[in-house]
Design a protein around this motif. Structure first.
Motif, PDB file in Angstrom:
ATOM      1  N   ARG A 312      -6.000 -62.351 -22.102  1.00 24.84           N
ATOM      2  CA  ARG A 312      -6.132 -61.100 -21.349  1.00 24.84           C
ATOM      3  C   ARG A 312      -5.299 -59.991 -21.990  1.00 24.84           C
ATOM      4  NH1 ARG A 312      -8.463 -62.561 -16.420  1.00 24.84           N
ATOM      5  NH2 ARG A 312      -7.938 -60.595 -15.415  1.00 24.84           N
ATOM      6  N   LEU A 313      -4.197 -60.366 -22.589  1.00 25.33           N
ATOM      7  CA  LEU A 313      -3.350 -59.391 -23.276  1.00 25.33           C
ATOM      8  C   LEU A 313      -4.107 -58.721 -24.417  1.00 25.33           C
ATOM      9  CD1 LEU A 313      -0.389 -58.296 -23.638  1.00 25.33           C
ATOM     10  CD2 LEU A 313      -0.076 -60.144 -25.288  1.00 25.33           C
ATOM     11  N   VAL A 314      -4.904 -59.509 -25.119  1.00 27.01           N
ATOM     12  CA  VAL A 314      -5.619 -59.012 -26.294  1.00 27.01           C
ATOM     13  C   VAL A 314      -6.938 -58.346 -25.921  1.00 27.01           C
ATOM     14  CG1 VAL A 314      -6.801 -59.724 -28.408  1.00 27.01           C
ATOM     15  CG2 VAL A 314      -4.563 -60.682 -27.849  1.00 27.01           C
ATOM     16  N   HIS A 315      -7.667 -58.938 -24.975  1.00 24.79           N
ATOM     17  CA  HIS A 315      -9.033 -58.488 -24.722  1.00 24.79           C
ATOM     18  C   HIS A 315      -9.201 -57.653 -23.458  1.00 24.79           C
ATOM     19  CE1 HIS A 315     -10.455 -60.672 -28.142  1.00 24.79           C
ATOM     20  NE2 HIS A 315     -10.023 -61.826 -27.680  1.00 24.79           N
ATOM     21  N   PHE A 316      -8.124 -57.305 -22.785  1.00 28.23           N
ATOM     22  CA  PHE A 316      -8.160 -56.357 -21.672  1.00 28.23           C
ATOM     23  C   PHE A 316      -9.194 -56.735 -20.610  1.00 28.23           C
ATOM     24  CE2 PHE A 316      -6.569 -54.175 -25.373  1.00 28.23           C
ATOM     25  CZ  PHE A 316      -5.451 -53.520 -24.898  1.00 28.23           C
ATOM     26  N   LYS A 317      -9.005 -57.885 -19.990  1.00 32.60           N
ATOM     27  CA  LYS A 317      -9.879 -58.307 -18.903  1.00 32.60           C
ATOM     28  C   LYS A 317      -9.206 -57.963 -17.578  1.00 32.60           C
ATOM     29  CE  LYS A 317     -11.805 -62.203 -21.500  1.00 32.60           C
ATOM     30  NZ  LYS A 317     -12.010 -63.675 -21.537  1.00 32.60           N
ATOM     31  N   PRO A 318      -9.744 -57.015 -16.824  1.00 26.41           N
ATOM     32  CA  PRO A 318      -9.086 -56.603 -15.574  1.00 26.41           C
ATOM     33  C   PRO A 318      -9.261 -57.629 -14.463  1.00 26.41           C
ATOM     34  CG  PRO A 318     -11.170 -55.462 -15.832  1.00 26.41           C
ATOM     35  CD  PRO A 318     -10.978 -56.261 -17.090  1.00 26.41           C
ATOM     36  N   GLY A 319      -8.371 -57.558 -13.478  1.00 25.78           N
ATOM     37  CA  GLY A 319      -8.470 -58.434 -12.317  1.00 25.78           C
ATOM     38  C   GLY A 319      -7.556 -59.640 -12.425  1.00 25.78           C
ATOM     39  N   ILE A 320      -7.517 -60.421 -11.347  1.00 25.50           N
ATOM     40  CA  ILE A 320      -6.676 -61.615 -11.283  1.00 25.50           C
ATOM     41  C   ILE A 320      -7.536 -62.854 -11.496  1.00 25.50           C
ATOM     42  CG2 ILE A 320      -5.142 -62.999  -9.847  1.00 25.50           C
ATOM     43  CD1 ILE A 320      -3.914 -60.381 -10.728  1.00 25.50           C
ATOM     44  N   GLN A 321      -7.137 -63.692 -12.436  1.00 25.78           N
ATOM     45  CA  GLN A 321      -7.829 -64.954 -12.691  1.00 25.78           C
ATOM     46  C   GLN A 321      -7.027 -66.087 -12.069  1.00 25.78           C
ATOM     47  OE1 GLN A 321      -9.000 -65.520 -16.734  1.00 25.78           O
ATOM     48  NE2 GLN A 321      -9.807 -67.581 -16.399  1.00 25.78           N
ATOM     49  N   MET A 322      -7.687 -66.876 -11.222  1.00 24.54           N
ATOM     50  CA  MET A 322      -7.015 -67.970 -10.531  1.00 24.54           C
ATOM     51  C   MET A 322      -7.039 -69.237 -11.381  1.00 24.54           C
ATOM     52  SD  MET A 322      -6.105 -66.310  -7.918  1.00 24.54           S
ATOM     53  CE  MET A 322      -5.381 -67.593  -6.898  1.00 24.54           C
ATOM     54  N   LEU A 323      -5.915 -69.938 -11.395  1.00 24.97           N
ATOM     55  CA  LEU A 323      -5.779 -71.188 -12.139  1.00 24.97           C
ATOM     56  C   LEU A 323      -5.704 -72.336 -11.137  1.00 24.97           C
ATOM     57  CD1 LEU A 323      -5.228 -72.523 -14.969  1.00 24.97           C
ATOM     58  CD2 LEU A 323      -2.795 -72.315 -14.410  1.00 24.97           C
ATOM     59  N   GLU A 324      -6.708 -73.185 -11.140  1.00 19.84           N
ATOM     60  CA  GLU A 324      -6.747 -74.303 -10.193  1.00 19.84           C
ATOM     61  C   GLU A 324      -5.847 -75.436 -10.674  1.00 19.84           C
ATOM     62  OE1 GLU A 324     -10.059 -77.405  -8.405  1.00 19.84           O
ATOM     63  OE2 GLU A 324     -10.652 -75.318  -8.773  1.00 19.84           O
ATOM     64  N   GLY A 325      -5.201 -76.118  -9.736  1.00 15.81           N
ATOM     65  CA  GLY A 325      -4.314 -77.221 -10.081  1.00 15.81           C
ATOM     66  C   GLY A 325      -4.941 -78.577  -9.811  1.00 15.81           C
ATOM     67  N   ASP A 326      -4.245 -79.616 -10.244  1.00 20.67           N
ATOM     68  CA  ASP A 326      -4.676 -80.998 -10.019  1.00 20.67           C
ATOM     69  C   ASP A 326      -3.768 -81.644  -8.978  1.00 20.67           C
ATOM     70  OD1 ASP A 326      -6.708 -80.969 -12.018  1.00 20.67           O
ATOM     71  OD2 ASP A 326      -5.163 -81.186 -13.554  1.00 20.67           O
ATOM     72  N   ILE A 327      -4.374 -82.270  -7.974  1.00 17.44           N
ATOM     73  CA  ILE A 327      -3.608 -82.961  -6.938  1.00 17.44           C
ATOM     74  C   ILE A 327      -3.042 -84.260  -7.511  1.00 17.44           C
ATOM     75  CG2 ILE A 327      -3.684 -83.991  -4.644  1.00 17.44           C
ATOM     76  CD1 ILE A 327      -4.119 -80.986  -4.628  1.00 17.44           C
ATOM     77  N   VAL A 328      -1.754 -84.495  -7.265  1.00 15.64           N
ATOM     78  CA  VAL A 328      -1.076 -85.697  -7.767  1.00 15.64           C
ATOM     79  C   VAL A 328      -0.379 -86.388  -6.595  1.00 15.64           C
ATOM     80  CG1 VAL A 328       0.607 -86.606  -9.411  1.00 15.64           C
ATOM     81  CG2 VAL A 328      -0.658 -84.518  -9.961  1.00 15.64           C
ATOM     82  N   HIS A 329      -0.585 -87.696  -6.475  1.00 19.89           N
ATOM     83  CA  HIS A 329       0.045 -88.476  -5.410  1.00 19.89           C
ATOM     84  C   HIS A 329       1.166 -89.335  -5.993  1.00 19.89           C
ATOM     85  CE1 HIS A 329      -3.239 -87.401  -2.685  1.00 19.89           C
ATOM     86  NE2 HIS A 329      -4.069 -87.698  -3.668  1.00 19.89           N
ATOM     87  N   TYR A 330       2.314 -89.325  -5.355  1.00 22.39           N
ATOM     88  CA  TYR A 330       3.440 -90.173  -5.761  1.00 22.39           C
ATOM     89  C   TYR A 330       3.819 -91.083  -4.600  1.00 22.39           C
ATOM     90  CZ  TYR A 330       4.225 -87.229  -9.863  1.00 22.39           C
ATOM     91  OH  TYR A 330       4.090 -86.562 -11.057  1.00 22.39           O
ATOM     92  N   PRO A 331       4.277 -92.303  -4.883  1.00 29.66           N
ATOM     93  CA  PRO A 331       4.416 -92.929  -6.211  1.00 29.66           C
ATOM     94  C   PRO A 331       3.197 -93.736  -6.623  1.00 29.66           C
ATOM     95  CG  PRO A 331       5.512 -94.272  -4.594  1.00 29.66           C
ATOM     96  CD  PRO A 331       4.909 -93.112  -3.841  1.00 29.66           C
ATOM     97  N   ASP A 332       1.995 -93.334  -6.191  1.00 27.32           N
ATOM     98  CA  ASP A 332       0.790 -94.102  -6.488  1.00 27.32           C
ATOM     99  C   ASP A 332       0.112 -93.689  -7.781  1.00 27.32           C
ATOM    100  OD1 ASP A 332       1.047 -95.518  -4.108  1.00 27.32           O
ATOM    101  OD2 ASP A 332       0.062 -93.924  -2.981  1.00 27.32           O
ATOM    102  N   SER A 333       0.560 -92.580  -8.394  1.00 27.15           N
ATOM    103  CA  SER A 333      -0.068 -92.144  -9.635  1.00 27.15           C
ATOM    104  C   SER A 333       0.397 -93.018 -10.788  1.00 27.15           C
ATOM    105  CB  SER A 333       0.282 -90.677  -9.917  1.00 27.15           C
ATOM    106  OG  SER A 333       1.663 -90.542 -10.123  1.00 27.15           O
ATOM    107  N   LYS A 334      -0.335 -92.979 -11.883  1.00 25.89           N
ATOM    108  CA  LYS A 334      -0.020 -93.845 -13.021  1.00 25.89           C
ATOM    109  C   LYS A 334       1.329 -93.511 -13.639  1.00 25.89           C
ATOM    110  CE  LYS A 334      -2.669 -90.905 -16.198  1.00 25.89           C
ATOM    111  NZ  LYS A 334      -3.815 -90.866 -17.131  1.00 25.89           N
ATOM    112  N   GLU A 335       1.799 -92.241 -13.443  1.00 22.09           N
ATOM    113  CA  GLU A 335       3.090 -91.860 -14.003  1.00 22.09           C
ATOM    114  C   GLU A 335       4.236 -92.647 -13.378  1.00 22.09           C
ATOM    115  OE1 GLU A 335       0.832 -89.779 -12.960  1.00 22.09           O
ATOM    116  OE2 GLU A 335       0.623 -88.021 -14.261  1.00 22.09           O
ATOM    117  N   THR A 336       4.033 -93.153 -12.151  1.00 21.41           N
ATOM    118  CA  THR A 336       5.128 -93.817 -11.449  1.00 21.41           C
ATOM    119  C   THR A 336       4.839 -95.290 -11.205  1.00 21.41           C
ATOM    120  OG1 THR A 336       4.163 -93.093  -9.363  1.00 21.41           O
ATOM    121  CG2 THR A 336       5.864 -91.696 -10.308  1.00 21.41           C
ATOM    122  N   SER A 337       3.980 -95.870 -12.023  1.00 27.91           N
ATOM    123  CA  SER A 337       3.611 -97.268 -11.821  1.00 27.91           C
ATOM    124  C   SER A 337       4.807 -98.201 -11.966  1.00 27.91           C
ATOM    125  CB  SER A 337       2.521 -97.669 -12.821  1.00 27.91           C
ATOM    126  OG  SER A 337       2.967 -97.472 -14.150  1.00 27.91           O
TER     127      SER A 337
END
Length: 342
Positions: A312-337
């Motif tokens: 957006r800095l380079v190409h001048f796209k006006p407006g707000i772009q939303m960034l969707e997240g990923d839901i993570v469950h602890y301690p059931d996720s693989k990161e906390t096995s």
């Protein structure tokens, strides 16, 4: 003998391109050149050690490749997610031949304006505000009137930029809880956030249901110490008061993961079982992985966020772009096995 510096015009002549086209390529702007031409420009720039005359551009008020990354206050510089964003910006801007200044605002109106003018005098022609500074609309108007590029990240008053869709994450939490038959749900969010951001995204019938589910949380404001510890203590007190007032509470939603860790400590101290009350946080702090606390959070990709901002800095796209997240469950996720016995 002083070696003569190669100029933009000479690079353009060697590439058989217009100087403005070469400038656009070096600034990362879109051109109609083939990839072979673009690669040749970068190869010649590297070969001859070309550097733009930044001092001349600053003195004449012309465009520069200097970006100011401005944090709205010191508290958010300690935010793990935003630190990751900042490091990705450092790397990405450098790869795109941008230089960068970093500043932290104080919240004092006159000091903030003075700091912004100081950055402008140093050659900054693009400004990225992380978080929502006090009186931001005035700063944005001043910079836009000067012809500068102005973006925001998680800046609720910005007219242009990228925002992590935390509201969308809270709505997904509520969807999950409703499907599970939960009725007594409490949200540890400010009244302003509930009224201005969360409730308007819900259908009318759901707005009525959650309008009175807030936990009357005060706005945090400026924090000068350890923000993680501050959030932990807030979460501890909020959970403790809510359980005393509302013993049948089934789920609590908090502003950050550190609030959740504090809430979990409070519940443990009150003799509540780990799974008696479902806890929901935000931003997937690394410490959650090692805590063993049963909770749900949302992870936002800061590499993707940095790339969107630089695009957006380079190409001048006006407006707000939303960034969707990923839901993570602890301690059931693989990161906390490793918390579970084999």
């Amino acid at each position: 003998m002083v070696e003569k510096r190669v100029t933009l015009k000479e690079i353009a002549r060697l590439c058989e391109l217009a100087p403005t086209t070469v400038s656009s390529i070096l600034h990362g702007r879109k051109t109609y050149c083939s990839q072979a031409k673009i690669d040749r420009v970068h190869a010649l720039v590297k070969k001859y050690g070309y550097r733009p005359n930044v001092g001349y551009n600053i003195m004449t008020g012309r465009a520069t490749n200097i970006v100011a990354v401005v944090f709205s206050q010191k508290r958010i510089t300690q935010h793990e997610m935003l630190r990751n964003l900042y490091m990705n910006l450092c790397t990405g801007l450098n790869e795109r031949n941008y230089a960068m200044y970093t500043a932290v605002l104080s919240g004092e109106d006159s000091e903030q304006k003075s700091l912004v003018r100081s950055l402008e005098e140093r050659g900054c022609r693009a400004f990225l505000f992380i978080g929502t500074p006090k009186n931001y609309s005035e700063l944005e108007k001043y910079l836009l009137d000067k012809g500068h590029r102005v973006l925001g990240f998680n800046n609720r008053q910005a007219s242009d930029g990228v925002c992590a869709d935390q509201v969308g994450a809270y709505i997904r939490y509520l969807d999950f809880l409703e499907l599970g038959g939960r009725q007594n749900i409490r949200l540890a969010l400010t009244e302003e956030y509930m009224t201005d951001h969360l409730l308007p995204r819900l259908p009318v019938e759901r707005q009525a249901r959650y309008a009175d589910c807030g936990m009357k949380v005060d706005r945090v404001g400026f924090v000068h110490g350890n923000s993680a510890l501050h959030y932990f203590r807030l979460g501890y007190r909020q959970a403790q008061k809510e359980v005393q007032r509302n013993p049948g509470v089934e789920a609590m939603l908090f502003a950050t993961d550190y609030h959740v860790l504090g809430a979990a400590a409070a519940l443990s101290g009150m003799g509540k079982l780990a799974n008696a009350i479902e806890l929901f946080g935000m931003d997937d702090a690394a410490s959650v992985c090692f805590s063993g606390v049963r909770m749900t959070t949302t992870r936002f990709d800061m590499d993707a966020a940095a790339n969107l901002l630089m695009e957006r800095l380079v190409h001048f796209k006006p407006g707000i772009q939303m960034l969707e997240g990923d839901i993570v469950h602890y301690p059931d996720s693989k990161e906390t096995s490793f918390f579970h016995s084999s």
